[in-house]
Scaffold this motif. Sequence first.
Motif, PDB file in Angstrom:
ATOM      1  N   TYR A   1       0.615   2.752   3.272  1.00  0.00           N
ATOM      2  CA  TYR A   1      -0.042   2.082   2.156  1.00  0.00           C
ATOM      3  C   TYR A   1      -0.369   0.663   2.606  1.00  0.00           C
ATOM      4  CZ  TYR A   1      -0.819  -0.296  -2.242  1.00  0.00           C
ATOM      5  OH  TYR A   1      -1.369  -1.049  -3.243  1.00  0.00           O
ATOM      6  N   CYS A   2      -1.647   0.304   2.555  1.00  0.00           N
ATOM      7  CA  CYS A   2      -2.080  -1.023   2.998  1.00  0.00           C
ATOM      8  C   CYS A   2      -2.747  -1.774   1.850  1.00  0.00           C
ATOM      9  CB  CYS A   2      -3.063  -0.912   4.168  1.00  0.00           C
ATOM     10  SG  CYS A   2      -2.347  -0.195   5.651  1.00  0.00           S
ATOM     11  N   ASP A   3      -2.498  -3.068   1.794  1.00  0.00           N
ATOM     12  CA  ASP A   3      -3.187  -3.960   0.866  1.00  0.00           C
ATOM     13  C   ASP A   3      -3.431  -5.288   1.572  1.00  0.00           C
ATOM     14  OD1 ASP A   3      -0.716  -5.227   0.854  1.00  0.00           O
ATOM     15  OD2 ASP A   3      -0.206  -4.667  -1.188  1.00  0.00           O
ATOM     16  N   ASP A   4      -3.736  -6.331   0.818  1.00  0.00           N
ATOM     17  CA  ASP A   4      -4.034  -7.636   1.418  1.00  0.00           C
ATOM     18  C   ASP A   4      -2.846  -8.233   2.176  1.00  0.00           C
ATOM     19  OD1 ASP A   4      -6.528  -7.424   0.342  1.00  0.00           O
ATOM     20  OD2 ASP A   4      -6.111  -8.692  -1.400  1.00  0.00           O
ATOM     21  N   ASP A   5      -1.629  -7.839   1.805  1.00  0.00           N
ATOM     22  CA  ASP A   5      -0.428  -8.385   2.440  1.00  0.00           C
ATOM     23  C   ASP A   5      -0.015  -7.632   3.703  1.00  0.00           C
ATOM     24  OD1 ASP A   5      -0.161 -10.331   0.477  1.00  0.00           O
ATOM     25  OD2 ASP A   5       0.965  -8.982  -0.826  1.00  0.00           O
ATOM     26  N   GLY A   6      -0.675  -6.534   3.994  1.00  0.00           N
ATOM     27  CA  GLY A   6      -0.317  -5.748   5.177  1.00  0.00           C
ATOM     28  C   GLY A   6      -0.020  -4.307   4.805  1.00  0.00           C
ATOM     29  N   CYS A   7       0.625  -3.600   5.695  1.00  0.00           N
ATOM     30  CA  CYS A   7       0.887  -2.179   5.503  1.00  0.00           C
ATOM     31  C   CYS A   7       2.380  -1.908   5.371  1.00  0.00           C
ATOM     32  CB  CYS A   7       0.336  -1.370   6.675  1.00  0.00           C
ATOM     33  SG  CYS A   7      -1.462  -1.444   6.801  1.00  0.00           S
ATOM     34  N   THR A   8       2.699  -0.914   4.559  1.00  0.00           N
ATOM     35  CA  THR A   8       4.066  -0.425   4.422  1.00  0.00           C
ATOM     36  C   THR A   8       4.036   1.092   4.603  1.00  0.00           C
ATOM     37  OG1 THR A   8       3.796  -0.356   2.019  1.00  0.00           O
ATOM     38  CG2 THR A   8       4.890  -2.304   2.956  1.00  0.00           C
ATOM     39  N   TYR A   9       5.207   1.662   4.871  1.00  0.00           N
ATOM     40  CA  TYR A   9       5.275   3.068   5.279  1.00  0.00           C
ATOM     41  C   TYR A   9       6.447   3.764   4.604  1.00  0.00           C
ATOM     42  CZ  TYR A   9       2.606   0.773   8.920  1.00  0.00           C
ATOM     43  OH  TYR A   9       1.692   0.004   9.591  1.00  0.00           O
ATOM     44  N   ARG A  10       6.341   5.108   4.563  1.00  0.00           N
ATOM     45  CA  ARG A  10       7.463   5.943   4.152  1.00  0.00           C
ATOM     46  C   ARG A  10       7.306   7.315   4.801  1.00  0.00           C
ATOM     47  NH1 ARG A  10       6.488   7.313  -2.263  1.00  0.00           N
ATOM     48  NH2 ARG A  10       4.522   8.433  -2.012  1.00  0.00           N
ATOM     49  N   VAL A  11       8.389   8.047   4.872  1.00  0.00           N
ATOM     50  CA  VAL A  11       8.374   9.387   5.451  1.00  0.00           C
ATOM     51  C   VAL A  11       7.933  10.372   4.370  1.00  0.00           C
ATOM     52  CG1 VAL A  11       9.772  11.209   6.503  1.00  0.00           C
ATOM     53  CG2 VAL A  11      10.191   8.812   7.084  1.00  0.00           C
ATOM     54  N   ILE A  12       7.042  11.263   4.754  1.00  0.00           N
ATOM     55  CA  ILE A  12       6.549  12.291   3.831  1.00  0.00           C
ATOM     56  C   ILE A  12       6.873  13.661   4.417  1.00  0.00           C
ATOM     57  CG2 ILE A  12       4.210  12.430   4.745  1.00  0.00           C
ATOM     58  CD1 ILE A  12       4.652  12.167   1.115  1.00  0.00           C
ATOM     59  N   LEU A  13       7.317  14.581   3.569  1.00  0.00           N
ATOM     60  CA  LEU A  13       7.653  15.937   3.990  1.00  0.00           C
ATOM     61  C   LEU A  13       6.531  16.878   3.561  1.00  0.00           C
ATOM     62  CD1 LEU A  13      11.348  15.907   2.705  1.00  0.00           C
ATOM     63  CD2 LEU A  13      10.546  15.416   5.028  1.00  0.00           C
ATOM     64  N   PHE A  14       6.022  17.675   4.501  1.00  0.00           N
ATOM     65  CA  PHE A  14       4.973  18.641   4.210  1.00  0.00           C
ATOM     66  C   PHE A  14       5.634  19.995   4.012  1.00  0.00           C
ATOM     67  CE2 PHE A  14       3.143  15.424   7.086  1.00  0.00           C
ATOM     68  CZ  PHE A  14       2.220  14.868   6.199  1.00  0.00           C
ATOM     69  N   SER A  15       5.483  20.564   2.816  1.00  0.00           N
ATOM     70  CA  SER A  15       6.172  21.812   2.504  1.00  0.00           C
ATOM     71  C   SER A  15       5.276  22.737   1.695  1.00  0.00           C
ATOM     72  CB  SER A  15       7.454  21.520   1.714  1.00  0.00           C
ATOM     73  OG  SER A  15       7.146  21.227   0.376  1.00  0.00           O
ATOM     74  N   GLY A  16       5.802  23.911   1.394  1.00  0.00           N
ATOM     75  CA  GLY A  16       5.087  24.872   0.562  1.00  0.00           C
ATOM     76  C   GLY A  16       4.863  24.366  -0.851  1.00  0.00           C
ATOM     77  N   ALA A  17       5.645  23.387  -1.268  1.00  0.00           N
ATOM     78  CA  ALA A  17       5.503  22.799  -2.611  1.00  0.00           C
ATOM     79  C   ALA A  17       4.607  21.573  -2.604  1.00  0.00           C
ATOM     80  CB  ALA A  17       6.877  22.435  -3.158  1.00  0.00           C
TER      81      ALA A  17
END
Length: 161
Positions: free
Chosen positions: A80-96
């Motif tokens: 996720y990026c905005d004027d202050d820079g970028c931040t991150y998180r781990v995302i899980l790809f699943s059947g749901a």
Amino acid sequence: MLLRYFTSNPEKLIFTILAVIFFGFGMLFSYLLGQVNTLTCERGDRVDDLTCRLTTSWMNIRTLKVRSIPRLDAAGIEEYCDDDGCTYRVILFSGAGNIPLSSAYTSAESSHRMTAERINTFLQDGSQQTLEVETGGGWILVVPVIFAVLGLFFSWKTFRQ
């Protein structure tokens, strides 16, 4: 009676207001920052028999939510990026669908990448039977606890005689 007590002691009213504010914010942020997310995966007898669940707890003391994750396929990084820079998180790809490992975005991209790689390595390596990945909590919780303790101090200062 309480109103008369505070009008005759305005200093005590100020300390009471400070006590409520500090203790309230301390407890609120202790709750929010104390949340720990734990991904636990276990393999069954067959290689494709994988059971995963995402548990959200408060400081690993009280379980707040448990979510089963059907057919975990992979893990990645969400940015996720905005004027202050970028931040991150781990995302899980699943059947749901896509499930975030935690709701918080942080600037620790390398840490999130290592977590995603650890999950992906487990998914690709059928010899590893269990995986447990934990995010959240930690030393950042010290700050709101200090606020709550200050609130208790102001409360003690107000009502001691």
